[in-house]
Design a protein around this motif. Sequence first.
Motif, mmCIF file in Angstrom:
data_model
loop_
_atom_site.group_PDB
_atom_site.id
_atom_site.type_symbol
_atom_site.label_atom_id
_atom_site.label_comp_id
_atom_site.label_asym_id
_atom_site.label_seq_id
_atom_site.Cartn_x
_atom_site.Cartn_y
_atom_site.Cartn_z
ATOM 1 N N ILE A 142 0.764 -1.266 0.069
ATOM 2 C CA ILE A 142 0.143 -0.008 0.080
ATOM 3 C C ILE A 142 1.085 1.193 -0.016
ATOM 4 C CG2 ILE A 142 -1.650 1.444 1.289
ATOM 5 C CD1 ILE A 142 -2.911 -1.433 2.279
ATOM 6 N N ARG A 143 1.862 1.196 0.884
ATOM 7 C CA ARG A 143 2.833 2.354 0.867
ATOM 8 C C ARG A 143 3.584 2.528 -0.560
ATOM 9 N NH1 ARG A 143 3.867 0.653 6.200
ATOM 10 N NH2 ARG A 143 6.027 -0.616 5.464
ATOM 11 N N GLU A 144 3.966 1.789 -0.968
ATOM 12 C CA GLU A 144 4.706 1.583 -2.422
ATOM 13 C C GLU A 144 3.624 2.308 -3.432
ATOM 14 O OE1 GLU A 144 6.676 -1.210 -5.732
ATOM 15 O OE2 GLU A 144 7.620 -1.430 -3.631
ATOM 16 N N VAL A 145 2.379 1.634 -3.459
ATOM 17 C CA VAL A 145 1.346 2.226 -4.294
ATOM 18 C C VAL A 145 1.314 3.576 -4.305
ATOM 19 C CG1 VAL A 145 -0.923 1.750 -5.356
ATOM 20 C CG2 VAL A 145 0.653 -0.355 -5.130
ATOM 21 N N ASN A 146 0.967 3.918 -3.027
ATOM 22 C CA ASN A 146 0.522 5.332 -2.708
ATOM 23 C C ASN A 146 1.823 6.274 -3.335
ATOM 24 O OD1 ASN A 146 -2.023 5.243 -1.651
ATOM 25 N ND2 ASN A 146 -1.461 4.743 0.331
ATOM 26 N N THR A 147 3.126 5.959 -3.003
ATOM 27 C CA THR A 147 4.176 6.580 -3.495
ATOM 28 C C THR A 147 4.233 6.828 -4.859
ATOM 29 O OG1 THR A 147 5.404 5.876 -1.732
ATOM 30 C CG2 THR A 147 6.602 7.013 -3.459
ATOM 31 N N ARG A 148 3.747 5.825 -5.527
ATOM 32 C CA ARG A 148 3.814 5.957 -7.101
ATOM 33 C C ARG A 148 2.568 6.636 -7.702
ATOM 34 N NH1 ARG A 148 4.628 -0.461 -8.930
ATOM 35 N NH2 ARG A 148 4.211 0.692 -11.081
ATOM 36 N N ILE A 149 1.496 6.663 -6.975
ATOM 37 C CA ILE A 149 0.184 7.390 -7.143
ATOM 38 C C ILE A 149 0.713 8.925 -7.152
ATOM 39 C CG2 ILE A 149 -2.037 8.210 -6.768
ATOM 40 C CD1 ILE A 149 -2.540 5.161 -5.942
ATOM 41 N N GLU A 150 1.413 9.294 -5.886
ATOM 42 C CA GLU A 150 1.668 10.523 -5.912
ATOM 43 C C GLU A 150 2.709 11.333 -6.797
ATOM 44 O OE1 GLU A 150 3.237 10.439 -1.705
ATOM 45 O OE2 GLU A 150 0.959 10.038 -0.782
#
Length: 230
Positions: free
Chosen positions: A7-15
Amino acid sequence: MTLEERIREVNTRIEEACLRSGRSREDVNVIAVTKYVSTSMTERVLDSGLTHIGENRWQNAEEKWNALGSRGTWHFIGHLQTNKVKDVAGKFEYIHSLDRLSLAKELEKVASARNLEIKTFVQVNISGEDTKYGLEPEQAVPFLKELHQFPHIKVAGLMTMAPFEGEAEDTRPVFRGLRELRDDINRHAITREPLIDLSMGMSNDFEVAIEEGATWIRLGSILVGKQEGE
């Protein structure tokens, strides 16, 4: 990786995708696609703070929905057979795969009988692949005009699926095509209200989809894993 790490990695990539395209992170909604995981793993997904759950078959979703349906917002993201409308209507807040008049008629029939409003995405086959469901782009406007006769169906936006490409960048014309189609529909005031949402982008290509205007991305294994314990 654990669920929390994914979740943290995906959120970083979205941001980062939002930053590159000058968009606000708040404009991009994540649907956690749980079709390959168990009910207990789906519960973990909800516990993690992901509130949008995507399933593509009622027979796979039934147990999960019966256990967890009061939590979160449920999205039906697969091809919907008319004989399954009675099962999903009222349980799934959004249906992402409206692509034919017979389905619209059945949705309206069930929604009218149950006094429901069903939020839908009209699925468009921008890529032209024979293996993909969806209207051809030139069919979208006539189809949307036909939907005016169904007061219980609310069109939230458009949906598409890009081909699986080795390079995510190669999917860009598909996502751009859907955005341009939406903008053209809005320019000509085809729908009762302007279309805002674009449901596009999956694990392999969601960053490109965001850069091209996706407001809903559908993420499965990259986010929730494929089996218990992942």
